[in-house]
Design a protein around this motif. Structure first.
Motif, PDB file in Angstrom:
ATOM      1  N   LYS A  11       0.728  -1.107  -0.009  1.00  0.00           N
ATOM      2  CA  LYS A  11      -0.113   0.093   0.162  1.00  0.00           C
ATOM      3  C   LYS A  11       0.761   1.275  -0.167  1.00  0.00           C
ATOM      4  CE  LYS A  11      -3.787   2.059   0.435  1.00  0.00           C
ATOM      5  NZ  LYS A  11      -4.704   1.945  -0.901  1.00  0.00           N
ATOM      6  N   GLY A  12       0.664   1.957  -0.854  1.00  0.00           N
ATOM      7  CA  GLY A  12       1.567   3.443  -0.892  1.00  0.00           C
ATOM      8  C   GLY A  12       1.205   4.140   0.228  1.00  0.00           C
ATOM      9  N   GLY A  13       2.155   5.296   0.810  1.00  0.00           N
ATOM     10  CA  GLY A  13       1.905   5.969   1.817  1.00  0.00           C
ATOM     11  C   GLY A  13       1.831   5.548   3.096  1.00  0.00           C
ATOM     12  N   ALA A  14       1.993   4.115   3.259  1.00  0.00           N
ATOM     13  CA  ALA A  14       1.956   3.771   4.739  1.00  0.00           C
ATOM     14  C   ALA A  14       2.823   4.391   5.893  1.00  0.00           C
ATOM     15  CB  ALA A  14       2.062   2.129   4.680  1.00  0.00           C
ATOM     16  N   GLY A  15       4.195   4.910   5.323  1.00  0.00           N
ATOM     17  CA  GLY A  15       5.109   5.371   6.124  1.00  0.00           C
ATOM     18  C   GLY A  15       6.532   4.537   6.119  1.00  0.00           C
ATOM     19  N   LYS A  16       6.590   3.856   4.858  1.00  0.00           N
ATOM     20  CA  LYS A  16       7.696   2.991   4.731  1.00  0.00           C
ATOM     21  C   LYS A  16       9.105   3.683   4.745  1.00  0.00           C
ATOM     22  CE  LYS A  16       6.029   1.499   1.144  1.00  0.00           C
ATOM     23  NZ  LYS A  16       4.523   1.751   1.231  1.00  0.00           N
ATOM     24  N   SER A  17       9.343   4.737   4.121  1.00  0.00           N
ATOM     25  CA  SER A  17      10.345   5.439   3.724  1.00  0.00           C
ATOM     26  C   SER A  17      10.670   6.465   5.344  1.00  0.00           C
ATOM     27  CB  SER A  17      10.377   6.559   2.400  1.00  0.00           C
ATOM     28  OG  SER A  17      10.102   5.789   1.418  1.00  0.00           O
ATOM     29  N   THR A  18       9.566   6.700   5.720  1.00  0.00           N
ATOM     30  CA  THR A  18       9.805   7.567   7.071  1.00  0.00           C
ATOM     31  C   THR A  18      10.340   6.696   7.944  1.00  0.00           C
ATOM     32  OG1 THR A  18       7.660   8.902   6.442  1.00  0.00           O
ATOM     33  CG2 THR A  18       8.527   9.035   8.745  1.00  0.00           C
ATOM     34  N   VAL A  19       9.655   5.545   7.974  1.00  0.00           N
ATOM     35  CA  VAL A  19      10.257   4.591   9.288  1.00  0.00           C
ATOM     36  C   VAL A  19      11.553   3.960   8.849  1.00  0.00           C
ATOM     37  CG1 VAL A  19       9.852   2.071  10.010  1.00  0.00           C
ATOM     38  CG2 VAL A  19       7.833   3.753   9.926  1.00  0.00           C
ATOM     39  N   ARG A 182       1.690   0.141  13.449  1.00  0.00           N
ATOM     40  CA  ARG A 182       0.566   1.083  13.034  1.00  0.00           C
ATOM     41  C   ARG A 182       0.897   2.470  13.124  1.00  0.00           C
ATOM     42  NH1 ARG A 182      -4.090   0.023  17.236  1.00  0.00           N
ATOM     43  NH2 ARG A 182      -5.416   1.321  15.552  1.00  0.00           N
ATOM     44  N   ASN A 183       0.751   3.363  12.032  1.00  0.00           N
ATOM     45  CA  ASN A 183       1.176   4.544  11.744  1.00  0.00           C
ATOM     46  C   ASN A 183      -0.060   5.468  11.581  1.00  0.00           C
ATOM     47  OD1 ASN A 183       3.073   6.551  11.278  1.00  0.00           O
ATOM     48  ND2 ASN A 183       3.299   6.125   9.190  1.00  0.00           N
ATOM     49  N   ARG A 184       0.352   6.837  11.822  1.00  0.00           N
ATOM     50  CA  ARG A 184      -0.553   7.872  11.699  1.00  0.00           C
ATOM     51  C   ARG A 184      -1.677   7.631  12.479  1.00  0.00           C
ATOM     52  NH1 ARG A 184       0.103  10.788   5.671  1.00  0.00           N
ATOM     53  NH2 ARG A 184      -0.803  12.396   7.087  1.00  0.00           N
ATOM     54  N   LEU A 185      -1.561   7.346  13.775  1.00  0.00           N
ATOM     55  CA  LEU A 185      -2.663   7.113  14.697  1.00  0.00           C
ATOM     56  C   LEU A 185      -3.098   8.345  15.108  1.00  0.00           C
ATOM     57  CD1 LEU A 185      -1.100   4.371  16.880  1.00  0.00           C
ATOM     58  CD2 LEU A 185      -3.108   3.874  15.423  1.00  0.00           C
ATOM     59  N   PHE A 215       3.062   4.782  15.688  1.00  0.00           N
ATOM     60  CA  PHE A 215       3.531   6.502  15.728  1.00  0.00           C
ATOM     61  C   PHE A 215       1.986   7.109  15.537  1.00  0.00           C
ATOM     62  CE2 PHE A 215       7.505   4.778  14.005  1.00  0.00           C
ATOM     63  CZ  PHE A 215       8.320   5.437  14.853  1.00  0.00           C
ATOM     64  N   ASN A 216       1.944   8.069  16.366  1.00  0.00           N
ATOM     65  CA  ASN A 216       0.696   9.069  16.278  1.00  0.00           C
ATOM     66  C   ASN A 216       1.128  10.045  15.030  1.00  0.00           C
ATOM     67  OD1 ASN A 216      -1.226   8.621  18.200  1.00  0.00           O
ATOM     68  ND2 ASN A 216       0.467   8.876  19.553  1.00  0.00           N
ATOM     69  N   GLU A 217      -0.086  10.363  14.509  1.00  0.00           N
ATOM     70  CA  GLU A 217      -0.110  11.389  13.326  1.00  0.00           C
ATOM     71  C   GLU A 217       0.675  12.458  14.029  1.00  0.00           C
ATOM     72  OE1 GLU A 217      -1.211  11.358  10.114  1.00  0.00           O
ATOM     73  OE2 GLU A 217      -0.576  13.560  10.020  1.00  0.00           O
ATOM     74  N   ARG A 218       1.824  12.976  13.425  1.00  0.00           N
ATOM     75  CA  ARG A 218       2.589  14.167  13.857  1.00  0.00           C
ATOM     76  C   ARG A 218       2.943  15.083  12.674  1.00  0.00           C
ATOM     77  NH1 ARG A 218       2.797  13.324  19.386  1.00  0.00           N
ATOM     78  NH2 ARG A 218       2.838  11.136  20.122  1.00  0.00           N
ATOM     79  N   VAL A 219       2.929  16.240  12.730  1.00  0.00           N
ATOM     80  CA  VAL A 219       3.178  17.016  11.825  1.00  0.00           C
ATOM     81  C   VAL A 219       4.865  17.004  11.652  1.00  0.00           C
ATOM     82  CG1 VAL A 219       3.574  19.400  12.976  1.00  0.00           C
ATOM     83  CG2 VAL A 219       2.739  19.398  10.756  1.00  0.00           C
TER      84      VAL A 219
HETATM   85  N1  ATP Z   1       3.373   9.453  11.831  1.00  0.00           N
HETATM   86  C1  ATP Z   1       3.208  10.303  11.074  1.00  0.00           C
HETATM   87  N2  ATP Z   1       2.460  11.548  11.161  1.00  0.00           N
HETATM   88  C2  ATP Z   1       2.328  12.490  10.335  1.00  0.00           C
HETATM   89  N3  ATP Z   1       2.696  12.341   8.768  1.00  0.00           N
HETATM   90  C3  ATP Z   1       3.463  10.994   8.388  1.00  0.00           C
HETATM   91  C4  ATP Z   1       3.643  10.101   9.570  1.00  0.00           C
HETATM   92  N4  ATP Z   1       4.297   9.007   8.846  1.00  0.00           N
HETATM   93  C5  ATP Z   1       4.354   9.298   7.712  1.00  0.00           C
HETATM   94  N5  ATP Z   1       3.977  10.532   7.427  1.00  0.00           N
HETATM   95  C6  ATP Z   1       3.637  11.186   6.262  1.00  0.00           C
HETATM   96  O1  ATP Z   1       2.710  10.369   5.275  1.00  0.00           O
HETATM   97  C7  ATP Z   1       3.207  10.383   3.891  1.00  0.00           C
HETATM   98  C8  ATP Z   1       3.872   9.055   3.216  1.00  0.00           C
HETATM   99  O2  ATP Z   1       5.002   8.840   4.041  1.00  0.00           O
HETATM  100  P1  ATP Z   1       6.195   7.823   3.381  1.00  0.00           P
HETATM  101  O3  ATP Z   1       6.660   8.437   2.097  1.00  0.00           O
HETATM  102  O4  ATP Z   1       6.968   7.425   4.246  1.00  0.00           O
HETATM  103  O5  ATP Z   1       5.253   6.456   2.912  1.00  0.00           O
HETATM  104  P2  ATP Z   1       5.526   5.260   2.114  1.00  0.00           P
HETATM  105  O6  ATP Z   1       4.933   4.119   2.666  1.00  0.00           O
HETATM  106  O7  ATP Z   1       7.198   5.161   1.961  1.00  0.00           O
HETATM  107  O8  ATP Z   1       4.720   5.825   0.613  1.00  0.00           O
HETATM  108  P3  ATP Z   1       5.228   5.213  -0.507  1.00  0.00           P
HETATM  109  O9  ATP Z   1       4.296   3.875  -0.729  1.00  0.00           O
HETATM  110  O10 ATP Z   1       4.815   6.120  -1.610  1.00  0.00           O
HETATM  111  O11 ATP Z   1       6.670   4.832  -0.726  1.00  0.00           O
HETATM  112  C9  ATP Z   1       4.519  11.391   3.848  1.00  0.00           C
HETATM  113  O12 ATP Z   1       3.980  12.515   3.567  1.00  0.00           O
HETATM  114  C10 ATP Z   1       5.023  11.572   5.445  1.00  0.00           C
HETATM  115  O13 ATP Z   1       5.803  12.658   5.627  1.00  0.00           O
END
Ligand code: ATP
Ligand code: MG
Length: 269
Positions: A11-19, A182-185, A215-219
């Motif tokens: 799933k795109g945008g789950a937070g993989k790259s951030t994690v 779990r992310n962006r709670l 992780f909670n949803e945090r700016v």
């Molecule tokens: N805990 C969080 N709180 C707020 N924003 C978050 C959080 N985790 C991730 N984000 C935001 O969510 C978006 C998606 O995050 P990220 O790019 O890490 O996901 P991804 O799984 O790598 O996406 P992709 O599938 O496109 O590679 C980004 O804008 C990131 O800054």
């Protein structure tokens, strides 16, 4: 042998790259040798995150530990064995190049099903799957009934992990330690949050993963990328006083590192 951590979720945008960036940087800050590989060849978010860090540190004349970013090597057609897949070859070559100088290799996967991602999953000693707090995201792990309480069957991503596990078993490798984060709670939407918590716990038992504190949803997570920073670096770049949300986020990261139970990693840092 380096311990391979794969961060994946179709799933795109789950937070993989951030994690990926936070875990890699946490480990390198703890004194481990960490190499990173971004398999999202199109978006390259993790790669760009590390590059932003190097550029920012140089410009700010700061020295902070950073993961060593590697690229998939380019291979000449002639280097392939008959029938060998080009991507498999490039991935093996990249891992072989990182292995000698790494305690950990962190591989960030794209948010879609690709051959590279699939093969990377079978290399994972630890698989981290960030999961947004939504049944739309959960649907790639398992299908549920209309109430969300009853799991009706596995879905594409967990089937892919299952296949990766089978491949490892056949090759005599240790099983994948699969950890869902779990992310962006959100602070609100309590009903959905509790439903998701139950569904994730249910599924964990059924298909064999551990659930780590999330992780909670945090700016702040959206603000750190241009400078390539993580929550752990803020003090070192001169931020005197972290606000409560950032302190809490940093604690969430520490709790995740503990929960991963990585070999040779001191849980109290
Ligand atoms: N805990 C969080 N709180 C707020 N924003 C978050 C959080 N985790 C991730 N984000 C935001 O969510 C978006 C998606 O995050 P990220 O790019 O890490 O996901 P991804 O799984 O790598 O996406 P992709 O599938 O496109 O590679 C980004 O804008 C990131 O800054
Ligand atoms: Mg990504």
């Amino acid at each position: 042998m380096a311990h391979i951590i794969v961060v994946g979720n179709e799933k795109g945008g789950a937070g993989k790259s951030t994690v990926s960036m936070h875990v890699a940087t946490a480990l390198v800050r703890m004194g481990h040798k960490v190499s990173g590989l971004d398999l999202d060849l199109r978006q390259r978010t993790f790669g760009r995150y590390v590059e932003n860090r190097i550029a920012f540190l140089k410009q700010a004349e700061l020295e902070l530990p950073s993961p060593a970013l590697h690229e998939l090597p380019v291979i000449e057609d002639g280097a392939l064995r008959p029938g060998e897949n080009m991507y498999d070859h490039r991935l093996s070559a990249a891992v072989a190049a990182m292995e000698p100088d790494s305690d950990f290799i962190l591989i960030d996967c794209p948010g879609s099903h690709t051959r590279l991602s699939q093969v990377a999953h079978s290399l994972a000693d630890t698989l981290i799957t960030p999961l947004n707090d939504s049944f739309i995201d959960f649907d790639l792990l398992a299908h549920t009934d209309a109430s969300g309480d009853k799991i009706t069957g596995p879905s594409v991503y967990s089937e892919m992990v299952w296949n990766a596990r089978q491949l490892r078993a056949q090759a005599g490798l240790a099983p994948i330690d699969w950890v869902v984060v779990r992310n962006r709670l959100g602070a609100q939407r309590m009903v959905n949050k509790e439903k998701m918590e139950r569904a994730v716990a249910n599924l964990a038992k059924r298909i064999g993963f551990r659930v780590a504190p999330g992780f909670n949803e945090r700016v702040i997570f959206r603000e750190l990328f241009p400078r390539g920073l993580t929550l752990l670096d803020l003090k070192d770049i001169g931020v005197k006083q972290l606000n409560i949300s950032n302190v809490a986020a940093r604690q969430e990261l520490r709790d995740l590192i503990k929960a991963l139970k990585l070999p040779g990693v001191n849980a109290d840092f």
